[in-house]
Design an enzyme around this catalytic site. Structure first.
Site, short mmCIF file in Angstrom:
data_model
loop_
_atom_site.label_atom_id
_atom_site.label_comp_id
_atom_site.label_asym_id
_atom_site.label_seq_id
_atom_site.Cartn_x
_atom_site.Cartn_y
_atom_site.Cartn_z
N TYR A 124 0.82 -1.21 0.00
CA TYR A 124 0.00 0.00 0.00
C TYR A 124 0.86 1.27 0.00
O TYR A 124 0.36 2.35 0.24
CB TYR A 124 -0.93 0.02 1.22
CG TYR A 124 -2.07 -0.97 1.13
CD1 TYR A 124 -1.91 -2.20 0.51
CD2 TYR A 124 -3.31 -0.68 1.68
CE1 TYR A 124 -2.95 -3.11 0.44
CE2 TYR A 124 -4.35 -1.58 1.61
CZ TYR A 124 -4.17 -2.80 0.99
OH TYR A 124 -5.20 -3.69 0.91
N LYS A 171 4.36 -14.29 4.59
CA LYS A 171 4.66 -15.15 3.45
C LYS A 171 6.16 -15.04 3.19
O LYS A 171 6.62 -14.78 2.07
CB LYS A 171 3.82 -14.67 2.24
CG LYS A 171 3.77 -15.63 1.07
CD LYS A 171 2.89 -16.83 1.28
CE LYS A 171 3.06 -17.82 0.16
NZ LYS A 171 2.33 -19.07 0.36
N ASP A 205 -1.35 -18.36 4.01
CA ASP A 205 -2.31 -19.27 3.37
C ASP A 205 -2.73 -20.38 4.33
O ASP A 205 -3.92 -20.69 4.46
CB ASP A 205 -1.79 -19.81 2.03
CG ASP A 205 -0.31 -20.15 2.04
OD1 ASP A 205 0.32 -20.01 3.10
OD2 ASP A 205 0.22 -20.57 1.00
#
Ligand code: ATP
Length: 339
Positions: A124, A171, A205
Site C-alpha cells: 500500500y 509469506k 495461506d
C-alpha cells in the site's frame, strides 16, 4: 468535555454518524464533536481535494477523530483518503477487534480476536510504475523501523489488554526480504522485551485455512498492511459481518476511529445501514480518551454504551444485515432506551 473531529464521510457514513451522535448524547458521553469533511463529501462541499488541509489540521489539533467511510472516485487521479490520512498523520497501527455479540448467531462461538495491522507500508506504499506499456509493477516496501515499531506496539497492546498470545501472519517463504524483516522484528521484540506473551508465526495461506476451521485458536494477530486488510474483513464474517466490525488507527500523537466497512453505496440513504460498527468504534474512542487523558468518565460512558447495545441485541433488536427489521434510526433509539 473532550473535543473530537467527526468526519461523516460518504454513502452510509452520514446516516450512521447521526445515529452514533444520538447514542453518545443520550449516554452523556463527555465528547463534543467538530464536524469536518473528507471524501466525495469534501468535493461536494467545494474543496478541490478529497482530504482538505483543514480536516487534517483539525485532527492534529484535537488529537482524535471519529471517521465515517470515505469514497475515492475510481480512475480520476485521486489518492485514497484512508491511505492519505494514515500516511499524513502517521497512523501506523490499525486495530480491529472481532468478538461475538449477544443475540447475533453465527457459525462460530467464543471468537475473540484482535487484528493489528501495519498501516503505512507493504504493497500500500503506492509505489507503482510502468516498466513498459505492457508491464506494470507495484513495489512492496518494508523498513526496519516501521516493522519494529508495529511489533513493539502490538506487544504493548497485548500486555495492556491482558492478552496471552500473538500470531504473526506472513509469506516470508516467498517474500524473503520484506516479510522476512517483518517477522524478524516481531521475533526480536518478543524475545527481548515480551517473553511472557506467547509468540508464533504462520504462513498466511495456512493461517487462512486454520482460522476458518476454528477461529477460537487465535488471540492477537499481527500482519503487514495487505494481509491485515484482508484478514479484517474475513474475521468480520465470523461475528456478523461488516455492520458489527469496528476499528481504530493509532499514531504516536493522533488516533482515528472508524468502522471496517466502506460507504456501501447500494444501501446508502435508505436508513437501513447498521450504525453499530461506527458506534463500537466510538466506544473504542472513549476508552482511548479514558486512558490517554486519564478521564474515567469516558471509560464509564463506553461501558454504559456497550452494555446498552449488548442488551438491545440480546432483546432481538437488530438491523436488516443481522436478520432484523429495524431501521438505522430505530436501532439507535433501541440502544438509547437501554442506556
Ligand atoms: P466501498 O466502495 O466504499 O468500499 P462497498 O459497498 O464496496 O463500498 P462496503 O461498504 O465495505 O463495500 O460494504 C460491502 C457490503 O456490506 C455493502 O454493500 C453492504 O451490503 C454491507 N455493509 C457494509 N457496511 C454495512 C453496514 N454498516 N450495515 C449494513 N450493511 C453493511
Amino acid at each position: 468535555m473532550h473535543t473530537a473531529v467527526l468526519i461523516p464521510g460518504d454513502g452510509i457514513g452520514p446516516e450512521v454518524s447521526v445515529a452514533v451522535r444520538q447514542v453518545l448524547e443520550a449516554a452523556e458521553a463527555p465528547v463534543r464533536f467538530v464536524e469536518c469533511q473528507a471524501g466525495e463529501a469534501a468535493l461536494e462541499a467545494g474543496h478541490d481535494n478529497l482530504l482538505p488541509e483543514e480536516t487534517v489540521e483539525a485532527i492534529r489539533s484535537h488529537g482524535v477523530a471519529l471517521k465515517g467511510p470515505c469514497t475515492t472516485p475510481i480512475g480520476k487521479g485521486f489518492r485514497s483518503v484512508n491511505v492519505a490520512l494514515r500516511k499524513t498523520l502517521n497512523l501506523f497501527a490499525a486495530v480491529r477487534p472481532v468478538r461475538n455479540l449477544p443475540g447475533v448467531k453465527t457459525r462460530y462461538e467464543n471468537v475473540d480476536i484482535v487484528i493489528i495491522r501495519e498501516n503505512t507500508e507493504g504493497l500500500y506504499s503506492g509505489v507503482e510504475n510502468f516498466i513498459t506499456d505492457e508491464v506494470v509493477a507495484s513495489m512492496k516496501v518494508a523498513t526496519r523501523p516501521a516493522c519494529h515499531r508495529i511489533a513493539l506496539w502490538a506487544f504493548r497492546y497485548a500486555t495492556r489488554q491482558r492478552r496471552k498470545a500473538i500470531t504473526v501472519l506472513h509469506k516470508a517463504n516467498i517474500m524473503k526480504l520484506t516479510d522476512g524483516m517483518f517477522i524478524e522484528e516481531a521475533k526480536r521484540v518478543h524475545e527481548q522485551d515480551y517473553p511472557n506473551i506467547e509468540y508464533s508465526e504462520l504462513i498466511i495461506d495456512a493461517a487462512s485455512m486454520k482460522i476458518v476451521q476454528d477461529p477460537t485458536q487465535f488471540d492477537v494477530i499481527l500482519c503487514e498492511n495487505l494481509y491485515g486488510d484482508i484478514m479484517s474483513d474475513l474475521c468480520a464474517g465470523f461475528v456478523g459481518g461488516l455492520g458489527v466490525s469496528p476499528g481504530a488507527n493509532f499514531g504516536t500523537e493522533h488516533a482515528v476511529f472508524e468502522a471496517v466497512h466502506g460507504s456501501a453505496p447500494t444501501i446508502a440513504g435508505k436508513n437501513v445501514a447498521n450504525p453499530l460498527a461506527l458506534l463500537m468504534s466510538a466506544t473504542m474512542m472513549l476508552e482511548y480518551l479514558a486512558e490517554s487523558r486519564s478521564d474515567e468518565s469516558c471509560g464509564a460512558a463506553a461501558s454504559k454504551i456497550r452494555a446498552a447495545y449488548d442488551r438491545a441485541l440480546g432483546d432481538g433488536q437488530k438491523t436488516q444485515d443481522l436478520g432484523g427489521e429495524l431501521t438505522t434510526t430505530a436501532f439507535a433509539r433501541a440502544i438509547s432506551e437501554r442506556l
